[in-house]
Design an enzyme around this catalytic site. Structure first.
Site, mmCIF file in Angstrom:
data_model
loop_
_atom_site.group_PDB
_atom_site.id
_atom_site.type_symbol
_atom_site.label_atom_id
_atom_site.label_comp_id
_atom_site.label_asym_id
_atom_site.label_seq_id
_atom_site.Cartn_x
_atom_site.Cartn_y
_atom_site.Cartn_z
ATOM 1 N N ASP A 157 49.202 38.655 30.620
ATOM 2 C CA ASP A 157 48.857 39.614 31.665
ATOM 3 C C ASP A 157 47.561 40.326 31.289
ATOM 4 O OD1 ASP A 157 49.005 41.039 33.948
ATOM 5 O OD2 ASP A 157 50.762 42.215 33.385
ATOM 6 N N GLU A 201 54.079 27.738 28.726
ATOM 7 C CA GLU A 201 53.337 28.681 27.882
ATOM 8 C C GLU A 201 53.379 30.073 28.501
ATOM 9 O OE1 GLU A 201 48.821 28.003 28.892
ATOM 10 O OE2 GLU A 201 49.855 26.080 28.758
ATOM 11 N N CYS A 254 49.388 47.719 68.265
ATOM 12 C CA CYS A 254 48.735 48.587 69.237
ATOM 13 C C CYS A 254 48.002 47.704 70.237
ATOM 14 C CB CYS A 254 47.749 49.490 68.504
ATOM 15 S SG CYS A 254 46.567 50.257 69.598
ATOM 16 N N CYS A 289 45.805 56.033 68.829
ATOM 17 C CA CYS A 289 45.093 56.090 70.110
ATOM 18 C C CYS A 289 46.015 56.315 71.300
ATOM 19 C CB CYS A 289 44.273 54.818 70.323
ATOM 20 S SG CYS A 289 45.271 53.379 70.705
ATOM 21 N N LYS A 319 52.522 33.431 30.275
ATOM 22 C CA LYS A 319 51.483 33.839 31.226
ATOM 23 C C LYS A 319 50.989 35.203 30.765
ATOM 24 C CE LYS A 319 50.477 34.173 36.134
ATOM 25 N NZ LYS A 319 49.752 35.444 36.111
ATOM 26 N N LYS A 331 57.390 33.559 37.425
ATOM 27 C CA LYS A 331 57.220 34.981 37.114
ATOM 28 C C LYS A 331 58.517 35.617 36.629
ATOM 29 C CE LYS A 331 53.695 36.797 38.112
ATOM 30 N NZ LYS A 331 52.942 37.106 39.329
ATOM 31 N N CYS A 362 41.008 51.329 70.323
ATOM 32 C CA CYS A 362 41.791 52.099 69.350
ATOM 33 C C CYS A 362 40.899 52.373 68.150
ATOM 34 C CB CYS A 362 43.034 51.315 68.923
ATOM 35 S SG CYS A 362 43.895 52.052 67.524
ATOM 36 N N CYS A 394 50.963 53.883 69.800
ATOM 37 C CA CYS A 394 50.077 53.851 68.631
ATOM 38 C C CYS A 394 49.761 55.281 68.200
ATOM 39 C CB CYS A 394 48.790 53.107 68.967
ATOM 40 S SG CYS A 394 47.543 53.265 67.675
ATOM 41 N N TYR A 415 43.426 28.805 27.288
ATOM 42 C CA TYR A 415 44.505 27.982 27.831
ATOM 43 C C TYR A 415 44.027 26.931 28.827
ATOM 44 C CZ TYR A 415 44.197 31.723 31.331
ATOM 45 O OH TYR A 415 43.739 32.632 32.241
HETATM 46 S S1 IVH Z 1 46.168 28.315 33.873
HETATM 47 C C1 IVH Z 1 43.932 26.034 37.135
HETATM 48 N N1 IVH Z 1 47.546 29.469 31.976
HETATM 49 O O1 IVH Z 1 47.194 33.691 35.620
HETATM 50 C C2 IVH Z 1 44.877 26.890 36.381
HETATM 51 N N2 IVH Z 1 46.615 30.855 33.660
HETATM 52 O O2 IVH Z 1 48.108 33.847 38.342
HETATM 53 C C3 IVH Z 1 44.220 27.963 35.625
HETATM 54 N N3 IVH Z 1 47.010 33.243 33.317
HETATM 55 O O3 IVH Z 1 44.048 33.234 37.080
HETATM 56 C C4 IVH Z 1 45.125 28.987 35.103
HETATM 57 N N4 IVH Z 1 48.141 33.058 31.430
HETATM 58 O O4 IVH Z 1 44.188 34.511 34.833
HETATM 59 C C5 IVH Z 1 46.849 29.647 33.101
HETATM 60 N N5 IVH Z 1 48.734 30.359 30.194
HETATM 61 C C6 IVH Z 1 48.043 30.534 31.315
HETATM 62 C C7 IVH Z 1 47.808 31.810 31.846
HETATM 63 C C8 IVH Z 1 47.095 31.924 33.035
HETATM 64 C C9 IVH Z 1 47.640 33.903 32.327
HETATM 65 C C10 IVH Z 1 46.393 33.882 34.490
HETATM 66 C C11 IVH Z 1 45.025 33.397 34.882
HETATM 67 C C12 IVH Z 1 45.167 32.930 36.310
HETATM 68 C C13 IVH Z 1 46.358 33.702 36.746
HETATM 69 C C14 IVH Z 1 47.038 33.066 37.933
#
Ligand code: IVH
Length: 710
Positions: A134, A130, A451, A436, A132, A328, A457, A433, A240
């Site tokens: 942002d 699914e 350092c 200091c 992710k 990612k 320091c 450093c 989600y």
């Molecule tokens: S699942 C225990 N699903 O990504 C797992 N997270 O980098 C809970 N996020 O903190 C997260 N889209 O804010 C999940 N489809 C998705 C997501 C998602 C965005 C975010 C979420 C999480 C962060 C982690």
């Protein structure tokens, strides 16, 4: 005015009938004011009158909760809390995700899961893929179908209460039909590209600040103390995940998400089910191709094991689930000129090179600083001396390629030597450093030059003190980074213990200082005094020992439980040998680097003196509060378990993770300290040894019963 008239009969004296009448009238007046304010942008009553109406409405609702109207404007719009947001402890922590940046890492992830679960080659394993999103994550708590509380993620354990603001988000239902009695729904708040552009245009028009990207705009809009501002910002939501819930949402991730959708939550339509690495990577490529036209920002694809029973078996590491990963998208890139290299000295003395750049936009954000990691990185080689970037070094004045992945500090990926100035010189990394003048030493095997000045320091001392008072550490109200720096300059603070003698030694002087006065000094000293009592985990974190972050401090605290135990163990421990060392490494999440670092700190005379002085101050009242045993009280918590022979119903990795999740320690060999030996078929010498020591021996069925998985 309505507000004044309402105040005439005190709420405490109202009869039920009068209260019901009043409620209806007040609710209508507040709703009308709301509409005028942010629906029409033409407020009709003053803020003070609005607040008075609202306060009375809230007071009556508090006295007669059953009379409160389902659509009461108190549930829709709220007054700003006086200071900041209230804190909310999540019933179940809000975790983050492990990241994968390459196809290989995704393949590894699947292989690890299959191994953990003991799946045979060819056995199916379904996952969801699914987008992710942002944005920023949000937890919504519904009780009896009604939205009771909305909280941001915060540090994962404690977030901010944003219930009133969330009432303004049309995507989020206030009332659910047919939901489990208790249900926490989790998801992402975000802003679409179109709404973001329109918001920035509006902000610019009225001379207000504009936002760097949709995520910042979403966060800035949700985290508003005045819910009316949130109301005017177009926020959206995708569900989600979920936290605590009183009844099952389904047997699979797919079913649970479908259930959330049926309950009225927006769920992402681009989620697919995949049966292996090829399908997952195909889903990734498809989403990557669609990314530009989705209309909202996504920064990767999240893969989750579909079967919830398998998710439960896989469980969690300290901050991430084993059953999910975020794949990612590649970071965004841009070229710019590196104007200078500056050296910053951190709390542990590390000399960190920072690139000061001609400002450049990378993925929608203006970047003018980037990390250069360490001297090898600048010289174009890795820690082992092999060339990186084809051996090209980085010099002041060079054209460099900057990249940014997610929210992390921008980095330099490459350098264009063809644009290099003829008279440029290789960068010479300082061996002194810059703060200091002490020698900056690089130990063999360490990538970083440090350092050697220690607390002498100023940069290190200030950084250490700033860390000491930071939010997850001593968190002393009124003593922030700015005050620390000022007191340090005065010579009043050198080490943490000095904070606790500040009143005695410099209190009178401070009260005379500009901006301080009697009241604020009294408040500051009261806040300091209150912190003489401190939780063990906070104290361990506050010491600022290398590699000991918040999570590690928590692990150490719940293992050793008291300061005495912890300090004695660290003083007695030796790196690489002995029972204290083994005990430290037996903590799930503690590796050799961390263990060595803690032991080193407890054998450094300067550190020992500073810690002793601090503990002496804390013990003058309050003292260090013992940690609690991990919340999972179970029949095996605190016990030491050894597994031997073949387990048929779960893999070794799973058995170990399960035992640790239940608060037990898992050891590799049987000794007098062993409490239970779990022996499967084929158990040999360990079973014999257990007999000698009189250790309880159980079979796999009994183990499953203990682990609650029979
Ligand atoms: S699942 C225990 N699903 O990504 C797992 N997270 O980098 C809970 N996020 O903190 C997260 N889209 O804010 C999940 N489809 C998705 C997501 C998602 C965005 C975010 C979420 C999480 C962060 C982690």
């Amino acid at each position: 005015m309505a507000g004044q008239k309402d105040a005439e009969v005190s709420v405490a004296d109202l009869s039920r009938e009068a209260a019901a009448d009043d409620l209806a009238r007040l609710a209508a007046a507040v709703a009308a004011a709301n509409l005028a304010y942010h629906g029409l942008d033409t407020p009709e009553i003053s803020d003070a009158d609005y607040d008075a109406l609202k306060r009375r409405l809230l007071a009556i609702e508090a006295r007669f909760p059953d009379l409160a109207l389902a659509e009461s404007p108190t549930r829709v719009v709220g007054a700003a809390p006086a200071e900041g947001f209230a804190k909310v402890t999540h019933a179940q922590p809000m975790l983050s995700l492990e990241n994968a940046f390459s196809d290989e890492e995704v393949v590894d992830f699947l292989a690890r899961i299959r191994k953990f679960l003991g799946l045979e080659a060819g056995a199916p394993l379904w996952l969801t893929a699914e987008p992710k999103i942002d944005g920023l994550s949000l937890s919504l708590r519904y009780e009896g179908g009604r939205l009771r509380q909305a909280a941001t993620r915060g540090d994962g354990a404690v977030g901010e209460n944003v219930t009133e603001n969330v009432a303004q988000i049309a995507d989020i239902p206030q009332q659910l039909r047919g939901a489990p009695d208790l249900m926490e729904v989790r998801g992402e708040v975000y802003m679409s590209h179109a709404d973001f552009a329109a918001l920035n245009a509006r902000q610019a028009l009225v001379g207000e600040k504009t936002f760097a990207n949709p995520r910042n705009a979403a966060a800035g809009s949700l985290r508003q103390l005045d819910a009316r501002i949130t109301a005017a910002r177009p926020l959206r939501f995708f569900a989600y995940a979920w936290g605590a819930h009183s009844a099952s949402l389904g047997a699979t991730q797919t079913e649970a998400i479908a259930r959330l959708k049926a309950l009225g939550f927006p769920t992402n339509p681009r989620t697919t089910r995949c049966d292996g690495p090829e399908a997952l990577l195909a889903a990734y490529r498809a989403l990557e191709a669609e990314r530009a036209t989705l209309g909202y920002d996504i920064d990767g694809v999240v893969y989750k094991v579909d079967d919830l029973a398998l998710q439960r078996r896989l469980g969690f590491r300290s901050t991430t689930p084993r059953w999910a990963i975020a794949h990612k998208f590649p970071a965004e890139l841009a070229w710019t000129r590196l104007e200078r290299i500056e050296i910053q000295v951190g709390r542990t003395g590390a000399l960190s090179p920072v690139a000061r750049l001609a400002p450049v936009t990378v993925g929608g954000v203006v970047v003018s600083n980037a990390t250069l990691h360490n001297e090898d990185y600048i010289a174009g080689r890795d820690a082992k001396g092999s060339p990186i970037r084809g051996g090209r070094d980085i010099r002041e004045g060079d054209w460099v390629q900057v990249y940014r992945a997610g929210d992390v500090i921008p980095k330099i990926a490459d350098v264009d030597v063809s644009r290099r100035n003829g008279d440029s010189q290789p960068y010479v990394f300082p061996t002194i450093c810059p703060e200091c003048g002490s020698q900056a030493i690089r130990e063999p095997g360490d990538a970083v030059r440090r350092c050697s000045g220690g607390l002498a320091c100023p940069a290190q001392a200030v950084e250490k003190l700033r860390h000491f008072v930071s939010r997850a550490a001593f968190d002393i109200e009124g003593l922030g980074a700015r005050q620390i720096e000022a007191f340090f300059r005065e010579g009043w603070l050198r080490e943490p213990a000095d904070i606790f003698t500040l009143r005695e030694k410099h209190g009178a002087e401070l009260a005379k200082r500009e901006g301080w006065g009697e009241k604020s000094t009294a408040n500051l000293f009261a806040a300091i005094e209150a912190r003489r009592r401190i939780a063990l985990a906070r104290l361990i974190f506050a010491l600022g020992i290398r590699h000991v972050g918040e999570a590690a401090a928590g692990l150490l605290a719940s293992h050793y439980l008291s300061w005495q135990n912890f300090a004695a163990a660290m003083r007695g421990a030796e790196i690489g040998v002995g029972s204290e060392w083994a005990d430290l490494l037996a903590i799930d999440g503690v590796g050799e680097t961390l263990a060595s670092s803690v032991i080193t700190a407890f054998h450094n005379p300067g550190e020992i003196a500073a810690i002793a002085a601090l503990i002496g101050e804390l013990n003058k009242s309050g003292g260090v509060q013992d940690a609690e045993r991990p919340a999972t009280e179970s029949a095996i918590s605190g016990k030491t378990i050894v597994f031997t022979g073949t387990l048929e119903r779960m893999t070794r990795a799973e058995a170990k993770a399960r035992a640790e999740a239940l608060g037990a320690k898992v050891a590799g060999s049987v000794s007098a300290r062993t409490d239970i030996l779990v022996a499967g078929p084929g158990a040999g010498s360990k079973a014999k040894k257990a007999e000698e020591f009189g250790v309880e021996v159980i079979d796999e069925a009994a183990w499953l019963a203990l682990a609650g998985q029979a």
